[in-house]
Design an enzyme around this catalytic site. Structure first.
Site, mmCIF file in Angstrom:
data_model
loop_
_atom_site.group_PDB
_atom_site.id
_atom_site.type_symbol
_atom_site.label_atom_id
_atom_site.label_comp_id
_atom_site.label_asym_id
_atom_site.label_seq_id
_atom_site.Cartn_x
_atom_site.Cartn_y
_atom_site.Cartn_z
ATOM 1 N N LYS A 68 -22.310 58.207 4.145
ATOM 2 C CA LYS A 68 -21.349 58.235 3.034
ATOM 3 C C LYS A 68 -21.713 59.244 1.942
ATOM 4 C CE LYS A 68 -19.491 53.584 3.693
ATOM 5 N NZ LYS A 68 -19.123 52.312 3.100
ATOM 6 N N GLY A 129 -25.144 51.196 -0.928
ATOM 7 C CA GLY A 129 -23.854 51.888 -1.041
ATOM 8 C C GLY A 129 -22.697 50.953 -1.364
ATOM 9 N N ASN A 149 -31.566 42.349 -6.711
ATOM 10 C CA ASN A 149 -31.880 43.082 -5.486
ATOM 11 C C ASN A 149 -33.349 42.905 -5.129
ATOM 12 O OD1 ASN A 149 -30.937 44.874 -3.397
ATOM 13 N ND2 ASN A 149 -32.276 46.440 -4.264
HETATM 14 P P1 NAP Z 1 -27.320 49.727 2.317
HETATM 15 O O1 NAP Z 1 -26.929 50.859 1.456
HETATM 16 O O2 NAP Z 1 -28.276 49.955 3.436
HETATM 17 O O3 NAP Z 1 -27.925 48.569 1.346
HETATM 18 C C1 NAP Z 1 -28.501 47.412 1.904
HETATM 19 C C2 NAP Z 1 -28.764 46.368 0.803
HETATM 20 O O4 NAP Z 1 -29.221 45.173 1.449
HETATM 21 C C3 NAP Z 1 -29.842 46.755 -0.190
HETATM 22 O O5 NAP Z 1 -29.563 46.181 -1.438
HETATM 23 C C4 NAP Z 1 -31.097 46.102 0.439
HETATM 24 O O6 NAP Z 1 -32.112 45.815 -0.493
HETATM 25 C C5 NAP Z 1 -30.513 44.817 0.943
HETATM 26 N N1 NAP Z 1 -31.310 44.224 2.013
HETATM 27 C C6 NAP Z 1 -31.370 44.636 3.312
HETATM 28 N N2 NAP Z 1 -32.213 43.849 4.006
HETATM 29 C C7 NAP Z 1 -32.682 42.919 3.129
HETATM 30 C C8 NAP Z 1 -33.590 41.827 3.250
HETATM 31 N N3 NAP Z 1 -34.201 41.520 4.418
HETATM 32 N N4 NAP Z 1 -33.853 41.065 2.158
HETATM 33 C C9 NAP Z 1 -33.249 41.359 0.970
HETATM 34 N N5 NAP Z 1 -32.376 42.393 0.786
HETATM 35 C C10 NAP Z 1 -32.108 43.160 1.870
HETATM 36 O O7 NAP Z 1 -26.048 49.033 3.005
HETATM 37 P P2 NAP Z 1 -24.539 48.980 2.435
HETATM 38 O O8 NAP Z 1 -23.741 50.086 3.005
HETATM 39 O O9 NAP Z 1 -24.602 48.834 0.963
HETATM 40 O O10 NAP Z 1 -23.999 47.636 3.124
HETATM 41 C C11 NAP Z 1 -24.431 46.374 2.654
HETATM 42 C C12 NAP Z 1 -23.632 45.267 3.351
HETATM 43 O O11 NAP Z 1 -22.250 45.358 3.014
HETATM 44 C C13 NAP Z 1 -23.705 45.308 4.880
HETATM 45 O O12 NAP Z 1 -23.765 43.987 5.346
HETATM 46 C C14 NAP Z 1 -22.363 45.905 5.289
HETATM 47 O O13 NAP Z 1 -21.947 45.468 6.569
HETATM 48 C C15 NAP Z 1 -21.472 45.321 4.214
HETATM 49 N N6 NAP Z 1 -20.247 46.126 4.001
HETATM 50 C C16 NAP Z 1 -19.068 45.522 4.269
HETATM 51 C C17 NAP Z 1 -17.894 46.219 4.082
HETATM 52 C C18 NAP Z 1 -16.580 45.535 4.367
HETATM 53 O O14 NAP Z 1 -15.559 46.231 4.479
HETATM 54 N N7 NAP Z 1 -16.553 44.217 4.456
HETATM 55 C C19 NAP Z 1 -17.922 47.557 3.629
HETATM 56 C C20 NAP Z 1 -19.156 48.139 3.344
HETATM 57 C C21 NAP Z 1 -20.330 47.409 3.545
HETATM 58 P P3 NAP Z 1 -33.268 46.908 -0.833
HETATM 59 O O15 NAP Z 1 -32.661 47.847 -1.849
HETATM 60 O O16 NAP Z 1 -34.362 46.092 -1.370
HETATM 61 O O17 NAP Z 1 -33.586 47.600 0.466
#
Ligand code: NAP
Length: 273
Positions: A68, A129, A149
């Site tokens: 992204k 993101g 977070n």
């Molecule tokens: P990202 O940029 O990789 O961010 C991941 C986030 O999850 C960070 O805040 C990370 O914390 C946290 N995290 C991951 N593993 C963790 C763990 N074991 N314990 C605690 N925190 C953890 O991913 P993203 O793009 O933001 O996506 C995040 C979620 O939103 C995903 O589940 C994705 O499928 C969902 N999403 C859904 C939609 C929809 O249309 N419904 C759209 C976009 C995203 P740290 O900063 O500490 O690593």
């Protein structure tokens, strides 16, 4: 004769994406000529691929993790929302041969949060993101915002991008006290990931609990929300909400309003499980 528009979802990995199912169903129901696929693009090829889209004759792509940010950098034009968020989930080729970046995750979040009271304290879990797009939504309202977070530094960096005052916490149960809106924007609760089951009993009695995760659809957080009598919104609402403007951008028509798109996705999720 002009070829039917072609678009796709681009990510790494991308096999799990439900976008092709959604777009195909809308194309069929709208009797609209067009094709929508999925392309797995390794990070080292992403820039070259995105910049080549107008030349390839593609209508554009939906962009998913981890591309992204690079998608935005490849674009010739970007909307103000994309610039503020720093990430694009939609790239479209213009008739002039340039590339335009947009972020329709915001529209998806607005659709999912239609029942939000907008002035109650909000807790945003996550700082990646998806959390950036959620914070863009929250920061336009006059409300208390707390980001929780795992990595505090990442939450601080996200808060620093925002013009309004934001509290940072690493203690989720403490942050949830009195919250009227709770958003999970982490991957916690996804199949294969640790669960997220906080204490929601101290949130407002009609608090809105929104989980962006949609596989599984009924996450631990939403089960906990339902048990506590809170209002719950699942991740498919956002997924569908962000896809509608993308469809229109690629194919020039709105998705048919009467398509039962959520049940189409539920069926696809059942087949994936
Ligand atoms: P990202 O940029 O990789 O961010 C991941 C986030 O999850 C960070 O805040 C990370 O914390 C946290 N995290 C991951 N593993 C963790 C763990 N074991 N314990 C605690 N925190 C953890 O991913 P993203 O793009 O933001 O996506 C995040 C979620 O939103 C995903 O589940 C994705 O499928 C969902 N999403 C859904 C939609 C929809 O249309 N419904 C759209 C976009 C995203 P740290 O900063 O500490 O690593």
């Amino acid at each position: 004769m002009k070829d039917a528009p072609f678009a796709a979802v681009a990510g790494f990995p991308v096999n799990h994406s439900l976008s092709p199912v959604m777009m195909r169903r809308w194309l069929d129901d709208a009797k609209c000529p067009g094709e929508y696929g999925r392309v797995e693009i390794a990070p080292s090829y992403a820039e070259r691929f995105f910049k080549a889209l107008p030349e390839l004759g593609w209508a554009g792509v939906n962009v998913t993790v981890p591309h992204k940010e690079i998608a935005l950098q490849c674009a010739d034009h970007a909307t103000d929302a994309v610039k503020a968020i720093g990430a694009a989930n939609l790239l479209t080729a213009t008739p002039e041969g340039t590339l335009k970046a947009d972020n329709t995750d915001i529209i998806g979040i607005e659709a999912a949060l239609a029942g939000d009271k907008t002035d109650t304290p909000a807790v945003l879990i996550g700082a990646g993101g998806a959390a950036r797009a959620a914070l863009y939504y929250l920061a336009r309202q006059d409300r208390q915002i707390t980001i929780v977070n795992r990595t505090r530094k990442r939450a601080e960096a996200l808060a620093a991008t925002c013009p309004v005052s934001i509290q940072i916490s690493t203690n989720l149960n403490e942050a949830l006290m009195g919250a009227g809106l709770v958003i999970n924007a982490t991957s916690l609760g996804m199949s294969g990931q640790p669960a997220l089951v906080p204490d929601l009993s101290t949130t407002e009695s009609d608090a809105l609990i929104f989980d962006m995760v949609y596989a599984p659809l009924e996450t631990g957080l939403l089960k906990q929300g339902a048990r506590s009598g809170r209002r719950c919104v699942d991740g498919l609402e956002m997924l569908i909400g962000q896809a509608r403007p993308s469809f229109e951008a690629f194919f020039g028509v709105r998705p048919p309003a009467d398509t039962p798109i959520k049940s189409t996705l539920l069926k696809a999720l059942g087949q994936q499980a």
